[in-house]
Design a protein around this motif. Structure first.
Motif: not given
Length: 439
Positions: A154-155, A159-162, A189-190, A196-197
């Motif tokens: 999510e954070f 490499y990526a923002n979201n 997914p880490h 998040a759900d």
């Protein structure tokens, strides 16, 4: 025109049937496929024009499957040792990654790790990291069978923002290498505490659309479970089950803290587990209940995790550790015997990746992913049982030859696709760069 070669080891250990050891047998390879396992004398008569390789002091067995790795983190080896997981991640690893991780870093670090893995007998790696094209390119250069796990959080990172951006980059990379032999992709997914759900729902839907599997850290620490109870009012596995993540398409890394009901759930849902004994010990995460998992019917493979938390990418060493820990944790010295442990590091890992029909055992019709281990060293003499000797006594330096899909990646300890000198120079260059930026 087809090319045929015959390998003549002292012992041939096919892994299936379990505990089978053949002597005076040859393994016949036609192009990239195991075409036969027959008596050596017959092979020499039947294939007089083939290339015959005598391995008179060696055991021949399927290549190891590293079911959970962060290959590029080899360049962070030793950066932050002797710390608890969340301290290690939050205050050291994630900040270092934000500063340094790039296509170049991931490519160099992945090649470094793959050289170490090949030298230790690993032929397949299930990776999880960023800069997915760089991982895939490194895998193709090294010649390893490479599963590229596309990390999703999510954070923001470098490499990526979201989460949506991580997912978009995963899809782009998957499409870029579609149909490329030797490379596959997974959504990764880490962990439940970083995803998040709604993101999990998107991942499950996308994995179904792309027909690819999922790879996720789950129940690694007690803190993870306590945090989930506080935030969601339920343990992570229950939350993930309700979201629909627990299926045969999931590889759950670690699963250190699972009760009997959760093990039964994992077995019922067909989830595969990647056991990481060295990393679990080093980060004091705990002792996974491997004997109980297998008794419940869960398919369990072995992973090394990354070199930043291991610090060796040595599947043979972790195989021995897994067998010993299973005995100590269960209080049963017969738990996870040598043959069962060897199966964890080979066929079980292949099955978890959906590749049990092409690798993980030496069976006619499968791809020729093979390693030879020289058992003539003083450290493995006298020799009464080659399977036990491999699991409990042999070291990775005794791996002499490695083939993937019939291609030789290491011969008599000499890498054929990678340069140790170049990799060493790159590692030292990255070391100086990291040191300078820390200072």
């Amino acid at each position: 025109m087809s090319t045929t070669s015959c390998l003549h080891p002292k012992w041939l250990i096919p892994v299936e049937p379990r505990a089978t050891v053949l002597q005076n047998h040859a393994l016949v390879i036609t192009d990239d496929i195991i075409s036969a396992i027959i008596p050596s004398e017959q092979a020499r008569l039947q294939y007089p024009d083939a290339v015959h390789t005598d391995l008179s002091e060696h055991a021949l067995l399927p290549g190891f499957v590293n079911l959970h790795a962060h290959s590029a983190m080899s360049l962070l080896r030793g950066l932050a040792d002797d710390l608890a997981l969340m301290d290690w991640l939050n205050h050291h690893i994630w900040p270092a990654e934000k500063k340094h991780v790039s296509d170049e870093f991931v490519h160099d670090g992945t090649l470094h790790a793959m050289a170490e893995m090949i030298r230790g007998g690993t032929t397949t790696v299930n990776d999880m990291y960023f800069h997915h094209e760089a991982v895939a390119t490194a895998g193709l250069a090294a010649g390893m069978r490479t599963i590229v796990g596309c990390s999703i959080l999510e954070f923001p990172t470098g490499y990526a923002n979201n989460a949506d951006e991580y997912i978009s980059k995963a899809v782009t990379a998957h499409q870029a290498f579609a149909g490329q032999a030797g490379v596959d992709f997974r959504l990764a997914p880490h962990a439940p505490y970083t995803v998040a759900d709604e993101t999990f729902r998107k991942i499950i839907k996308l994995a179904d659309q792309l027909d690819i599997s999922i790879h996720c850290h789950i129940h690694e620490t007690r803190e993870e479970i306590e945090g989930s109870l506080t935030e969601h009012g339920k343990r992570p596995l229950q939350r993930l089950h309700e979201l629909g993540l627990l299926t045969p398409q999931l590889i759950a890394a670690h699963v250190v803290h699972a009760n009997d009901e959760e093990l039964a759930l994992l077995a019922k849902q067909g989830v595969h587990v990647a056991h990481n004994p060295a990393s679990n010990l080093k980060l004091a995460s705990g002792f996974a209940r491997i004997s109980a998992m297998q008794a419940a019917g869960i398919n369990v493979g072995i992973g090394t995790d990354g070199a930043a938390s291991n610090n060796k990418i040595d599947l043979l060493g972790d195989l021995r550790m897994a067998a010993l820990l299973a005995k100590a944790q269960s209080g049963n010295p017969t738990s996870l015997n040598a043959a069962a442990a060897l199966e964890m590091a080979t066929l079980a890992g292949a099955k978890a990746l959906g590749k049990g029909d092409i690798t993980g055992s030496l069976v006619a019709g499968k791809q020729a992913d093979i390693i030879a281990i020289d058992l003539s060293a003083l450290e493995t003499l006298p020799l009464f049982d080659p399977v036990s000797q491999i699991v409990y006594a042999a070291g990775r330096e005794q791996v002499s030859h490695v083939w993937v899909a019939g291609k030789c990646l290491m011969q008599e300890r000499r890498l054929q696709t990678l340069s140790l000198a170049e990799l060493g120079d790159k590692a030292r260059w990255w070391q100086q760069r990291i040191i300078q930026q820390i200072a």
